[in-house]
Design a protein around this motif. Structure first.
Motif, PDB file in Angstrom:
ATOM      1  N   ASP A 168      -0.550  22.631  21.831  1.00 36.70           N
ATOM      2  CA  ASP A 168      -0.004  23.475  20.857  1.00 36.70           C
ATOM      3  C   ASP A 168       0.338  24.898  21.133  1.00 36.70           C
ATOM      4  O   ASP A 168       1.251  25.626  21.024  1.00 36.70           O
ATOM      5  N   SER A 226      -1.979  29.349  18.266  1.00 33.17           N
ATOM      6  CA  SER A 226      -0.843  28.837  17.976  1.00 33.17           C
ATOM      7  C   SER A 226      -1.063  28.689  16.215  1.00 33.17           C
ATOM      8  O   SER A 226      -0.067  28.584  15.404  1.00 33.17           O
ATOM      9  N   TRP A 227      -2.162  28.283  15.815  1.00 35.67           N
ATOM     10  CA  TRP A 227      -2.079  27.984  14.284  1.00 35.67           C
ATOM     11  C   TRP A 227      -2.299  29.300  13.436  1.00 35.67           C
ATOM     12  O   TRP A 227      -2.515  29.231  12.130  1.00 35.67           O
ATOM     13  N   ARG A 279       2.070  34.567  15.063  1.00 35.60           N
ATOM     14  CA  ARG A 279       3.657  34.234  14.862  1.00 35.60           C
ATOM     15  C   ARG A 279       4.710  35.424  14.410  1.00 35.60           C
ATOM     16  O   ARG A 279       5.544  35.403  15.202  1.00 35.60           O
ATOM     17  N   ARG A 339      -5.143  21.048  12.742  1.00 36.41           N
ATOM     18  CA  ARG A 339      -4.471  20.872  14.024  1.00 36.41           C
ATOM     19  C   ARG A 339      -5.311  19.671  14.961  1.00 36.41           C
ATOM     20  O   ARG A 339      -5.003  18.758  15.558  1.00 36.41           O
ATOM     21  N   ARG A 378      -9.244  29.223  21.266  1.00 34.80           N
ATOM     22  CA  ARG A 378      -9.723  28.240  20.564  1.00 34.80           C
ATOM     23  C   ARG A 378      -8.509  27.344  19.891  1.00 34.80           C
ATOM     24  O   ARG A 378      -8.500  27.226  18.763  1.00 34.80           O
ATOM     25  N   ASP A 379      -7.816  27.121  20.904  1.00 35.80           N
ATOM     26  CA  ASP A 379      -6.665  26.451  20.327  1.00 35.80           C
ATOM     27  C   ASP A 379      -6.401  25.430  21.388  1.00 35.80           C
ATOM     28  O   ASP A 379      -6.879  25.006  22.192  1.00 35.80           O
ATOM     29  N   LEU A 380      -5.413  24.201  20.745  1.00 33.07           N
ATOM     30  CA  LEU A 380      -5.182  22.994  21.930  1.00 33.07           C
ATOM     31  C   LEU A 380      -4.128  23.595  22.574  1.00 33.07           C
ATOM     32  O   LEU A 380      -3.143  24.233  22.475  1.00 33.07           O
ATOM     33  N   GLU A 398     -10.663  20.414  25.762  1.00 37.35           N
ATOM     34  CA  GLU A 398      -9.857  21.627  24.946  1.00 37.35           C
ATOM     35  C   GLU A 398     -10.860  22.686  24.396  1.00 37.35           C
ATOM     36  O   GLU A 398     -10.340  23.789  24.678  1.00 37.35           O
TER      37      GLU A 398
END
Lengths: 158, 174
Positions: free
Chosen positions: B105, B68-69, B74, A57, B100-102, A82
């Protein structure tokens, strides 16, 4: 007319060389270049070595910014926004991180000074007390050594 | 004490100091049941501003670290949302922390699963480190006094929530 004939190809050549219009969105850096300078925060390794879902990602995010024509520093700033400063693989040149650059330099200087002091002491220890050179060189061979040397030379006299 | 001895002592102290700093900077080994849950302020994932676990003091809160990854996240999200809808009126909320995610996202994830519970953002993973998480998802049930009452290092299912979390909530219903 002849001048005009020369001018047209010249202008065309200049237009090809001039970074205008389409060059505004041209990539200024690459995903691989940035990936070698930033971390995968989840894996704890350089992004270029990471293959985790999060790393993928992150690479897509970088690729999008690169395609928009952002510079390397702009992409890095976006990554810091981010993930925080820990996403940067190289220490920053300020604050506590500055020690990462200063400590090796200071350690090298200290090692050089210690080495110089050690060499000076070692050389002084090798000197005779009060003399300038080795004692044997200053005094020359003893009488018995001279007699033996003369005898040896006489034997080899052809 | 000679100059050489003093230098040796200083060098040893510096080395010990560095090792201590290294160990301390690794962070805690993790929260234990009964301990106070960290409540550092974090930016909200959506809408701007910041929020904190402290905003929900006096209520039961299921702190859910996710990204999200993360595939198990999910699978877990719909169960959390259904539980939230059933118990939102019982002084309870799920508090999602996207770690630790964008951010883009993360917001897409919230929209995709129709999550209505509050979401905070932990981009640098500092909050996750404070909780001593080892990955995502991880869940911490925090009581109205801010103490950790249940801890799940992995995804929670609806069955788990009904069996272990619901009985603790006011009314004790599932």
């Amino acid at each position: 007319m002849r001048r005009r004939g020369l001018l047209v190809p010249l202008v065309a050549a200049l237009a090809l060389l001039t970074p205008a219009g389409t060059m505004a969105a041209a990539p200024q850096t690459s995903v691989s270049e940035i990936s070698s300078e930033v971390m995968c925060p989840v894996c704890g390794t350089l992004l270029e070595l990471a293959e985790s879902p999060q790393a993928k990602r992150q690479k897509v995010f970088i690729a999008r910014l690169v395609a928009e024509g952002r510079s390397k520093e702009q992409v890095k700033d976006a990554l810091v926004a981010e993930y925080g400063t820990e996403v940067l693989a190289l220490p920053q040149g300020s604050g506590f991180d500055l020690s990462a650059y200063l400590v090796p330099v200071i350690a090298f200087v200290i090692a050089l000074v210690a080495l110089a002091i050690g060499i000076l002491r070692w050389r002084r220890a090798g000197d005779p007390p009060g003399g300038e050179g080795p004692a044997s060189a200053a005094a020359g061979p003893s009488a018995s050594d001279s007699e033996r040397l003369d005898a040896d030379l006489a034997r080899y006299d052809l | 004490m000679s100059a050489r001895s003093a230098i040796a002592v200083v060098a040893v102290l510096a080395l010990v100091g560095l090792l201590t700093f290294g160990l301390l900077s690794k962070g805690s080994s993790g929260l234990a049941l009964g301990e106070a849950a960290p409540a550092s302020p974090l930016p909200r994932l959506e809408g701007g501003g910041s929020g904190s676990l402290a905003d929900y003091r006096g209520r039961w809160v299921l702190v859910n670290f996710w990204a999200s990854w993360c595939v198990p996240c999910r699978e877990e999200a719909p169960a959390l949302e259904r539980f939230q809808r059933r118990h939102a009126d019982a002084d309870f909320t799920v508090l999602g922390i996207d770690s630790r995610d964008l951010s883009g996202d993360g917001r897409a994830f919230v929209e995709r699963f129709g999550l209505t519970y509050p979401q905070l953002r932990d981009g640098d993973g500092d909050a996750a480190a404070e909780y001593g998480t080892t990955g995502v998802p991880e869940n911490f049930l925090v009581d109205p006094r801010g103490r950790v009452r249940l801890l799940v290092r992995g995804p929670v299912s609806e069955e788990y929530l009904d069996r272990y979390v619901a009985p603790l909530l006011p009314g004790g219903r599932s």
